[in-house]
Design an enzyme around this catalytic site. Structure first.
Site, PDB file in Angstrom:
ATOM      1  N   SER A 182     -13.065 -12.854  -0.953  1.00 40.39           N
ATOM      2  CA  SER A 182     -12.374 -11.886  -1.800  1.00 40.39           C
ATOM      3  C   SER A 182     -10.885 -12.217  -1.815  1.00 40.39           C
ATOM      4  CB  SER A 182     -12.593 -10.460  -1.289  1.00 40.39           C
ATOM      5  OG  SER A 182     -11.966 -10.283  -0.025  1.00 40.39           O
ATOM      6  N   ARG A 242       0.798  -1.234   0.000  1.00 41.90           N
ATOM      7  CA  ARG A 242       0.000   0.000   0.000  1.00 41.90           C
ATOM      8  C   ARG A 242       0.830   1.284   0.000  1.00 41.90           C
ATOM      9  NH1 ARG A 242      -3.054  -3.362  -2.273  1.00 41.90           N
ATOM     10  NH2 ARG A 242      -4.933  -4.034  -1.189  1.00 41.90           N
TER      11      ARG A 242
END
Length: 398
Positions: free
Chosen positions: A173, A92
């Site tokens: 997911s 990130r």
């Protein structure tokens, strides 16, 4: 208004491009980061433009990701809550950094991401952005719009002619990069549900792991991996090579319930084959090259350092300070480690270094010339002094 959107080409970000353009009357520019997700990125730029973006950057960041993010973190032996090798977390700050760099280059007013309001990624992206541009405007659609779930997005996409393939929710997911893949949500939301073994991407199911053990030799220089089995490889290719080796032996899958920064507990299954091998091999080399007190001090940093990465403080001064100390601790962590991969396990079976502190003359049970056993008596009595004083006082405990 000009907005840079973190774009993947999936359902969420395809809707976000259209939604941001309409809500903010903005020019939208997409940015798609290739950090090893192994998804087909051909056509992503065209898709973003068809959805409403004026342009879309598609960048290969694999080498930078491995060199400047994964490997420094591996030098720290960073593991969050004893199990998680921080595969999603460490990607990130790199993506956030490039968002800001592109925003600067384009003269944009804002950046936008598709992270939900429940997760950690919103924090990681935004802390990175504010560390670089303190006055940047950040748009987080999942905290603003009225959609309540992915099927709402599917309906919005249909109404607006947005090309997406999603028609129903997955049973979980996935998020993948060069270091790992994560499985969350869906069937995993009940922590009693066993995650199906056959759902494996970066590792083989344990039942299909090779029946033949395999030895792998990794060469490190100052704590950074440089070679695998004698072959010098780029940082990203080292990760790819170790991922492939680990996959064949089902190395690196963990099933954990972790504590998110926002306060909730979250269950996830992670596959980190190459990272698991590197972590164990690196530690094995440190065992013979690091001074005891340096190692113990560095190890005391691990929980705090891991928290910083997990919580999004990669660009915080405290992480940079610790990184400087960790880099210093790695000056002599140079040499080779041999590991054996077999049936989901990775075992260190050998280590050697020109900087080794292991002295077989001292350690050997057969050689008394370099170590006088009688010296131990005084050493023990000195360390026992305060305990003997306590035992002779009114503070006696036993």
């Amino acid at each position: 208004m000009k907005v840079i959107v973190a774009y993947s080409g999936g359902l969420d970000t395809s809707v976000i491009v259209k939604w941001v353009k309409e809500k903010y009357n903005a020019e939208v520019i997409g940015f798609c980061a290739d950090v090893g997700q192994e998804e087909e990125l051909n056509g992503v730029e065209a898709k973003a433009i068809r959805t409403g973006a004026t342009k879309c950057y598609v960048e290969d960041l694999n080498e930078e990701f491995a060199r400047d993010f994964i490997f420094p973190m591996m030098q720290a032996n960073a593991i969050y809550e004893g199990n998680y090798l921080l595969g999603t977390s460490i990607a990130r700050p790199l993506i956030g950094k490039r968002l800001i760099e592109i925003a600067r280059a384009e003269g944009a007013d804002a950046i936008c991401h598709g992270a939900t309001g429940k997760g950690n990624d919103q924090i990681r992206f935004e802390l990175t952005a504010y560390a670089m541009e303190p006055n940047i405007k950040i748009i987080a659609p999942w905290r603003e719009w009225d959609f309540t779930g992915r099927m709402d997005l599917v309906e919005y996409a249909k109404k607006n002619g947005i090309p997406v393939t999603t028609t129903a929710a997955k049973p979980y997911s996935m998020d993948r990069n060069l270091l790992h893949i994560s499985f969350e949500g869906g069937i995993l939301e009940d922590p009693w549900n066993e995650f199906p073994e056959e759902i494996a991407v970066m590792t083989k199911p344990l039942s299909q792991a090779s029946d033949t053990p395999e030895d792998v030799i990794i060469y490190f220089e100052k704590g950074i991996p440089k070679k695998v089995n004698g072959e010098e490889l780029s940082p990203a290719n080292i990760m790819r090579k170790l991922n492939a080796l680990g996959k064949n032996h089902a190395v690196g899958r963990v099933d954990i319930v972790e504590n998110r920064f926002v306060g909730m507990k979250s269950r996830g299954v992670y596959e980190t084959p190459g990272g698991t091998i590197l972590n164990l091999a690196h530690r094995g080399l440190e065992e013979i090259t690091m001074d005891r007190e340096v190692m113990h001090l560095r190890d005391s940093f691990i929980p705090r350092y891991a928290d910083m990465v997990y919580n999004g403080f990669w660009y915080a001064p405290e992480r940079e300070m610790l990184q400087a100390a960790i880099t210093e601790s790695q000056k002599f962590v140079t040499g080779e480690v041999r590991v054996k991969l077999f049936k989901g396990a990775c075992h260190v079976t050998g280590r050697r270094s020109e900087y080794s502190l292991y002295d077989d003359h001292i350690a050997s049970f057969e050689d008394n010339r370099a170590y006088n056993h009688k010296d131990a008596e005084g050493f023990i009595r000195l360390n026992a002094l305060r305990l003997r004083v306590l035992a002779n006082s009114k503070q006696r405990r036993y």
